[in-house]
Design a protein around this motif. Structure first.
Motif, mmCIF file in Angstrom:
data_model
loop_
_atom_site.group_PDB
_atom_site.id
_atom_site.type_symbol
_atom_site.label_atom_id
_atom_site.label_comp_id
_atom_site.label_asym_id
_atom_site.label_seq_id
_atom_site.Cartn_x
_atom_site.Cartn_y
_atom_site.Cartn_z
ATOM 1 N N TRP A 1 0.819 -1.213 0.000
ATOM 2 C CA TRP A 1 0.000 0.000 0.000
ATOM 3 C C TRP A 1 0.853 1.263 0.000
ATOM 4 O O TRP A 1 0.523 2.248 -0.673
ATOM 5 C CB TRP A 1 -0.952 -0.002 1.192
ATOM 6 N N SER A 2 1.955 1.247 0.751
ATOM 7 C CA SER A 2 2.800 2.443 0.787
ATOM 8 C C SER A 2 3.436 2.703 -0.577
ATOM 9 O O SER A 2 3.606 3.851 -0.995
ATOM 10 C CB SER A 2 3.880 2.308 1.864
ATOM 11 N N TYR A 3 3.787 1.629 -1.293
ATOM 12 C CA TYR A 3 4.341 1.775 -2.649
ATOM 13 C C TYR A 3 3.308 2.401 -3.580
ATOM 14 O O TYR A 3 3.628 3.315 -4.355
ATOM 15 C CB TYR A 3 4.775 0.403 -3.156
ATOM 16 N N LEU A 4 2.067 1.933 -3.505
ATOM 17 C CA LEU A 4 1.027 2.472 -4.375
ATOM 18 C C LEU A 4 0.733 3.934 -4.060
ATOM 19 O O LEU A 4 0.631 4.775 -4.969
ATOM 20 C CB LEU A 4 -0.247 1.640 -4.241
ATOM 21 N N ILE A 5 0.624 4.269 -2.788
ATOM 22 C CA ILE A 5 0.270 5.643 -2.411
ATOM 23 C C ILE A 5 1.405 6.606 -2.744
ATOM 24 O O ILE A 5 1.206 7.648 -3.384
ATOM 25 C CB ILE A 5 -0.081 5.706 -0.911
ATOM 26 N N ALA A 6 2.629 6.252 -2.318
ATOM 27 C CA ALA A 6 3.771 7.136 -2.575
ATOM 28 C C ALA A 6 4.108 7.177 -4.065
ATOM 29 O O ALA A 6 4.502 8.221 -4.591
ATOM 30 C CB ALA A 6 4.983 6.674 -1.757
ATOM 31 N N GLY A 7 3.943 6.042 -4.739
ATOM 32 C CA GLY A 7 4.221 6.013 -6.171
ATOM 33 C C GLY A 7 3.259 6.885 -6.957
ATOM 34 O O GLY A 7 3.659 7.595 -7.889
ATOM 35 N N LEU A 8 1.976 6.836 -6.580
ATOM 36 C CA LEU A 8 0.994 7.676 -7.260
ATOM 37 C C LEU A 8 1.292 9.151 -7.029
ATOM 38 O O LEU A 8 1.113 9.982 -7.932
ATOM 39 C CB LEU A 8 -0.415 7.333 -6.775
ATOM 40 N N ALA A 9 1.774 9.492 -5.830
ATOM 41 C CA ALA A 9 2.134 10.883 -5.550
ATOM 42 C C ALA A 9 3.254 11.350 -6.485
ATOM 43 O O ALA A 9 3.234 12.476 -6.998
ATOM 44 C CB ALA A 9 2.562 11.031 -4.092
#
Length: 391
Positions: A72-80
């Motif tokens: 989840w942290s990869y998806l959230i930070a990656g989208l940012a």
């Protein structure tokens, strides 16, 4: 118009593996042709959250931890990052079909973006198997989203092309583009260069048969060690050099010890540059149980090494048995025992292998084919027609 590409992937430099090596080389070649490339990847121990890797802006996002937290942290930070850098790219090129594809699908919702989906593995452990069989709850949703929003899919080997078709990808959206290799960096060494490389790498001046890659079950190194223990007397002075690292390292070191191979097997440890090792070798072996389009084999063939590989995935497309290398069945210890001395006695295999790579798999030509794909995706989107990417 300048093309901008966001490479979205699970692991990248300094992580070592075929997909990582290929993507770095491809990114270098694209940048040399005026394509603006950035990389969005997961964290790596000891590596900065942002750095330029050989001039390529690299964002390592998310946090380490349990699978759910890391995912989840990869998806959230990656989208940012994709949002912040959205003016730099039009193409999302995702490598592998689990979390990188999920992140790229999220980025695809931004205006004017196109999505290229690039699986790297095949078979029971490959990308399509993971998303369709190993993720029964979320897999169907991801497949549906990929089929809806994926503008193009890249098949690096015939088996992957077939798996994509089985998944439901229309033929018109599949581009057959193999992995490529820098044929100037990976080139045969002269005898003097080979001796100098061996001195620098602390390798003995004796026949060297080399493996390079990750120490995983898929690579079949346990089979290789069993074969090496039964090798012909003609290889008594030869050394087996294992370049790489992975979760099986300690088990393989123990296996080599139990087989009495401590003096004849060299574990070099991990490296981010295999070229000096391959150019120092006399032959190469890849005893894999499964493969996509193996970058290590491409590199070894480009260095003019006689190569032994198992008849799996892209290896069977690269090698014509007993013409430019040797193909054997996976798990076949006896066949591997017979093939090892053959490789050292057939330098012509290496000459023909080099010729095959230069003609069909040179990174310059592969990068140009990708530019054609990106241009078609930007012009036509999901209505683009497939094109054979053989180079």
């Amino acid at each position: 118009m300048t093309i901008g590409v966001a490479m979205v992937m699970h692991d990248f430099y300094p992580s070592v593996g075929g997909a990582q090596t290929h993507t770095l080389a491809l990114s270098r070649a694209l940048r040399a042709r005026g394509v603006d490339v950035i990389v969005v990847t997961r964290p790596y121990p000891g590596a900065a959250s942002y750095e330029e890797v050989e001039g390529i802006p690299t964002y390592r996002v998310g946090v380490s931890g349990g699978r759910a937290i890391a995912g989840w942290s990869y998806l959230i930070a990656g989208l940012a990052v994709l949002l912040r850098e959205r003016r730099r790219y039009q193409i999302l090129h995702c490598h592998q079909m689990i979390s990188p594809m999920t992140l790229a699908l999220m980025g695809r919702a931004l205006p004017g973006k196109r999505l290229v989906i690039n699986p790297h593995g095949r078979g029971p452990r490959g990308d399509v198997a993971k998303i369709t069989r190993l993720r029964p709850l979320t897999g169907k949703l991801r497949v549906a989203a990929a089929l809806l929003w994926g503008d193009a899919f890249v098949a690096i080997a015939r088996d992957i092309h077939h798996e994509l078709r089985t998944m439901g990808v229309p033929e018109a959206r599949i581009w057959d583009i193999p992995n490529g290799v820098d044929v100037e960096r990976f080139a045969p060494a002269t005898p003097a260069e080979r001796q100098a490389l061996r001195r620098n790498l602390h390798l003995p001046d004796t026949p060297l048969i080399m493996f390079a890659g990750r120490f995983t079950v898929a690579k079949g190194l346990d089979i290789l060690l069993n074969a090496w223990a039964q090798r012909d007397a003609v290889l008594a002075d030869a050394r087996l050099v294992l370049v790489g690292d992975g979760e099986l390292r300690e088990r393989l070191v123990q296996q080599a010890h139990s087989l009495g191979l401590d003096r004849s097997v060299i574990f070099t440890g991990s490296t981010t540059d295999t070229a000096p090792y391959l150019r120092a070798a006399d032959a190469f072996v890849l005893p894999s149980r499964t493969e996509g389009m193996p970058v290590a084999l491409l590199e070894a063939m480009a260095c003019g090494l006689p190569c032994i590989a198992t008849r799996v995935g892209g290896s069977a497309e690269l090698i014509d048995d007993e013409q430019n290398g040797r193909l054997i069945a996976p798990e076949d210890v006896d066949a591997l025992v017979r093939a090892l001395p053959e490789a050292l006695s057939m330098p012509v295999w290496g000459e023909r292998a080099r010729q095959r790579i230069v003609e069909r798999y040179a990174m310059d030509a592969v990068a140009q084919t990708y530019i054609g794909l990106y241009e078609a995706a930007l012009t036509h989107g999901r209505s683009l027609m497939a094109r054979d990417g053989t180079v």
